[in-house]
Design an enzyme around this catalytic site. Structure first.
Site, PDB file in Angstrom:
ATOM      1  N   ASP A  32       8.295  29.263 -59.711  1.00  0.00           N
ATOM      2  CA  ASP A  32       9.540  30.041 -60.308  1.00  0.00           C
ATOM      3  C   ASP A  32       9.349  31.057 -61.608  1.00  0.00           C
ATOM      4  O   ASP A  32       9.357  30.482 -61.962  1.00  0.00           O
ATOM      5  CB  ASP A  32      10.537  28.939 -60.073  1.00  0.00           C
ATOM      6  CG  ASP A  32      12.089  29.521 -59.393  1.00  0.00           C
ATOM      7  OD1 ASP A  32      12.123  30.851 -60.118  1.00  0.00           O
ATOM      8  OD2 ASP A  32      12.519  28.397 -59.979  1.00  0.00           O
TER       9      ASP A  32
ATOM     10  N   ASP B 252       1.718  50.680 -43.886  1.00  0.00           N
ATOM     11  CA  ASP B 252       1.713  49.383 -44.411  1.00  0.00           C
ATOM     12  C   ASP B 252       0.742  49.724 -44.364  1.00  0.00           C
ATOM     13  O   ASP B 252      -0.059  48.929 -45.938  1.00  0.00           O
ATOM     14  CB  ASP B 252       1.837  48.390 -43.738  1.00  0.00           C
ATOM     15  CG  ASP B 252       3.442  48.213 -43.813  1.00  0.00           C
ATOM     16  OD1 ASP B 252       4.591  48.998 -44.529  1.00  0.00           O
ATOM     17  OD2 ASP B 252       4.505  47.549 -42.854  1.00  0.00           O
TER      18      ASP B 252
ATOM     19  N   GLY C 135      12.895  49.615 -47.675  1.00  0.00           N
ATOM     20  CA  GLY C 135      12.317  50.569 -47.025  1.00  0.00           C
ATOM     21  C   GLY C 135      11.359  49.607 -45.718  1.00  0.00           C
ATOM     22  O   GLY C 135      11.357  48.482 -46.624  1.00  0.00           O
ATOM     23  N   HIS C 136      10.692  50.777 -44.888  1.00  0.00           N
ATOM     24  CA  HIS C 136       9.290  49.564 -44.454  1.00  0.00           C
ATOM     25  C   HIS C 136       8.628  50.829 -43.827  1.00  0.00           C
ATOM     26  O   HIS C 136       9.507  51.762 -43.467  1.00  0.00           O
ATOM     27  CB  HIS C 136      10.002  48.857 -43.437  1.00  0.00           C
ATOM     28  CG  HIS C 136      10.291  47.717 -43.969  1.00  0.00           C
ATOM     29  ND1 HIS C 136       9.893  46.062 -43.754  1.00  0.00           N
ATOM     30  CD2 HIS C 136      11.635  47.334 -43.894  1.00  0.00           C
ATOM     31  CE1 HIS C 136      10.542  45.241 -44.114  1.00  0.00           C
ATOM     32  NE2 HIS C 136      12.084  46.220 -43.886  1.00  0.00           N
TER      33      HIS C 136
ATOM     34  N   TYR D 252       8.945  55.404 -44.217  1.00  0.00           N
ATOM     35  CA  TYR D 252       7.420  55.544 -44.746  1.00  0.00           C
ATOM     36  C   TYR D 252       6.721  56.284 -44.093  1.00  0.00           C
ATOM     37  O   TYR D 252       6.210  57.870 -44.525  1.00  0.00           O
ATOM     38  CB  TYR D 252       6.461  54.887 -45.457  1.00  0.00           C
ATOM     39  CG  TYR D 252       7.185  53.574 -46.221  1.00  0.00           C
ATOM     40  CD1 TYR D 252       8.386  54.047 -46.883  1.00  0.00           C
ATOM     41  CD2 TYR D 252       6.870  52.162 -46.281  1.00  0.00           C
ATOM     42  CE1 TYR D 252       8.718  53.037 -47.628  1.00  0.00           C
ATOM     43  CE2 TYR D 252       7.553  51.178 -46.625  1.00  0.00           C
ATOM     44  CZ  TYR D 252       9.055  51.398 -47.408  1.00  0.00           C
ATOM     45  OH  TYR D 252       8.769  50.789 -47.927  1.00  0.00           O
TER      46      TYR D 252
ATOM     47  N   TYR E 137       6.441  44.427 -55.260  1.00  0.00           N
ATOM     48  CA  TYR E 137       8.111  44.231 -55.478  1.00  0.00           C
ATOM     49  C   TYR E 137       8.486  45.746 -55.842  1.00  0.00           C
ATOM     50  O   TYR E 137       7.808  46.588 -56.191  1.00  0.00           O
ATOM     51  CB  TYR E 137       8.336  43.734 -57.192  1.00  0.00           C
ATOM     52  CG  TYR E 137       7.832  42.284 -57.532  1.00  0.00           C
ATOM     53  CD1 TYR E 137       8.116  40.857 -56.546  1.00  0.00           C
ATOM     54  CD2 TYR E 137       7.223  41.828 -58.243  1.00  0.00           C
ATOM     55  CE1 TYR E 137       8.014  39.522 -56.657  1.00  0.00           C
ATOM     56  CE2 TYR E 137       6.780  40.558 -58.616  1.00  0.00           C
ATOM     57  CZ  TYR E 137       7.236  39.319 -57.426  1.00  0.00           C
ATOM     58  OH  TYR E 137       6.709  38.418 -58.228  1.00  0.00           O
ATOM     59  N   ARG E 138       9.929  45.387 -55.552  1.00  0.00           N
ATOM     60  CA  ARG E 138      10.408  47.310 -56.158  1.00  0.00           C
ATOM     61  C   ARG E 138      10.640  47.510 -56.961  1.00  0.00           C
ATOM     62  O   ARG E 138      10.169  46.400 -57.947  1.00  0.00           O
ATOM     63  CB  ARG E 138      12.074  46.889 -55.727  1.00  0.00           C
ATOM     64  CG  ARG E 138      12.396  46.838 -54.008  1.00  0.00           C
ATOM     65  CD  ARG E 138      13.594  47.128 -53.750  1.00  0.00           C
ATOM     66  NE  ARG E 138      14.513  46.771 -52.944  1.00  0.00           N
ATOM     67  CZ  ARG E 138      15.829  47.254 -52.005  1.00  0.00           C
ATOM     68  NH1 ARG E 138      16.512  48.372 -53.055  1.00  0.00           N
ATOM     69  NH2 ARG E 138      16.066  46.534 -51.235  1.00  0.00           N
TER      70      ARG E 138
END
Length: 381
Positions: A70, A167, A135-136, A140, A94-95
């Site tokens: 965690d 991706d 976004g996805h 992109y 991650y962002r």
């Protein structure tokens, strides 16, 4: 370089990778490294990554091991840094700024391990006006021009190529290339670094040849009218009498000659170089393909140089004779799946284990990596 508990299996045997759990291109990149022999430890979060798939069926986690940490807990970052100290590579998706807030960004990781390759997988990249936004894949590839060039009709909408182009091709594969290049540098110079793999960068890079053709005047900046985008009648897909499809790629003269001969239209179609009659050529080819089933046409073209192949579904593909002979697909745990790729003559990659279940390998990793702090985080039975 560090060693692992695994057998010498694959060219990356001996490479240790920490993967901070995410979804999509990051896990796929880590799977590719694992397929090639790396000891990949996936740091799963309590509660899962939110993909909504049974972990036992998530093939992108094959050949990995999993621990539960965690990162929002007081000692979460410290445990990850203990792993980082013993790793060669870290991958996170991650962002921008999230890893830093969690205490596992590049600065503390490289301070703990100066030889570390820190791989960052994002859609928009670490900087730029869109970097902080969600976004996805489809977005992109939309802004890079790659989506806009895919589709059969210049006046219709583009065709979405699942999430393979952005991706995985523009994202995962570029991350792996970057990680391996940086790993080579780290081994030669003892210096780690950050690899910023943005899907927009990779997807744009994939269009390099097309941009060259565009500049040379041999590619139109619209879809469905060019040599390789379905605009050419001898490079496209045609329906058969049973609703199946055949893919045609007879670009070269001698392959085209074989194609029209086997199709049975060599004496009735207009010259292929007469662009003004391409619609007539396409119509003749389409009519002929609709006269037989996909299986019948596959038999006609089998073994020829006509560059024609049946369009198979995901479930049909593993049974194709060529793929079966090469063992392109394998079965593990009752699930058919693509085998590790590419192939190596001396150090082949294999499927050593099925998808890692969250936290199932905590004790083993704690022992093998000499990270005793992991033992306290093993989930209760």
């Amino acid at each position: 370089m560090s060693t692992t508990h695994t057998a010498r299996n694959g060219p990356l045997s001996g490479v240790r990778v920490v993967e901070l759990a995410g979804i999509g291109p990051g896990p796929f990149a880590a799977m590719l490294l694992a397929d090639l022999g790396a000891d990949v430890v996936r740091v799963d979060r309590p509660g899962g990554a939110g993909l909504g798939i049974d972990p036992a069926q998530d093939l992108t986690n094959r050949n990995k091991r999993s621990v539960l940490v965690d990162l929002k807990a007081e000692d979460g970052a410290a445990v990850v840094l203990d792993l980082v100290e013993r790793a060669d590579v870290l991958i996170e998706g991650y962002r921008p700024g999230v890893a830093e807030r969690l205490g596992v960004g590049p600065e503390p990781c490289l301070a703990r391990n100066p030889r570390l390759v820190y791989g960052r997988m994002t859609g928009w990249g670490q900087e730029g006006p869109l970097a902080a936004t969600a976004g996805h894949d489809v977005g992109y590839i939309a802004i890079t021009g790659t989506l806009g060039m895919i589709g059969p009709d210049p006046d219709g909408p583009p065709t979405i190529p699942a999430n393979l182009l952005g991706d995985y091709a523009g994202g995962s594969l570029y991350l792996v290339i970057g990680v391996l290049a940086a790993l080579q540098h780290a081994r030669a110079h003892g210096e780690g670094q950050v690899v910023d793999a943005a899907i927009v960068d990779g997807a744009a890079h994939l269009t390099t040849m097309i941009h060259g053709m565009l500049a040379a005047g041999s590619w139109q900046d619209r879809r469905g009218v060019n040599l390789l985008d379905g605009g050419c009648p001898f490079y496209g897909v045609y329906e058969t009498s049973d609703g199946g499809h055949m893919a045609v790629g007879a670009l070269e003269e001698r392959f085209y000659a074989e194609f029209v001969r086997l199709l049975g239209v060599a004496d009735v179609v207009p010259p292929r170089h007469d662009l003004a009659r391409w619609s007539e050529l396409r119509g003749a080819v389409a009519d002929r393909f609709r006269s037989r089933t996909r299986e019948e046409w596959a038999a006609v073209f089998d073994g020829s140089d006509a560059c024609v192949a049946p369009v198979l579904s995901l479930r049909e593909a593993p049974s194709h004779p060529h793929l079966a002979a090469r063992a392109t697909f394998v079965e593990q745990g009752g699930t058919a799946q693509p085998a590790p790729a590419p192939r190596f003559s001396v150090t082949p990659g294999t499927l050593r284990r099925g998808p890692a279940l969250p936290g199932a390998d905590t004790a083993g990793v704690a022992h093998d990596w000499a990270v005793p702090t992991l033992k306290t985080l093993e989930p209760e039975a």
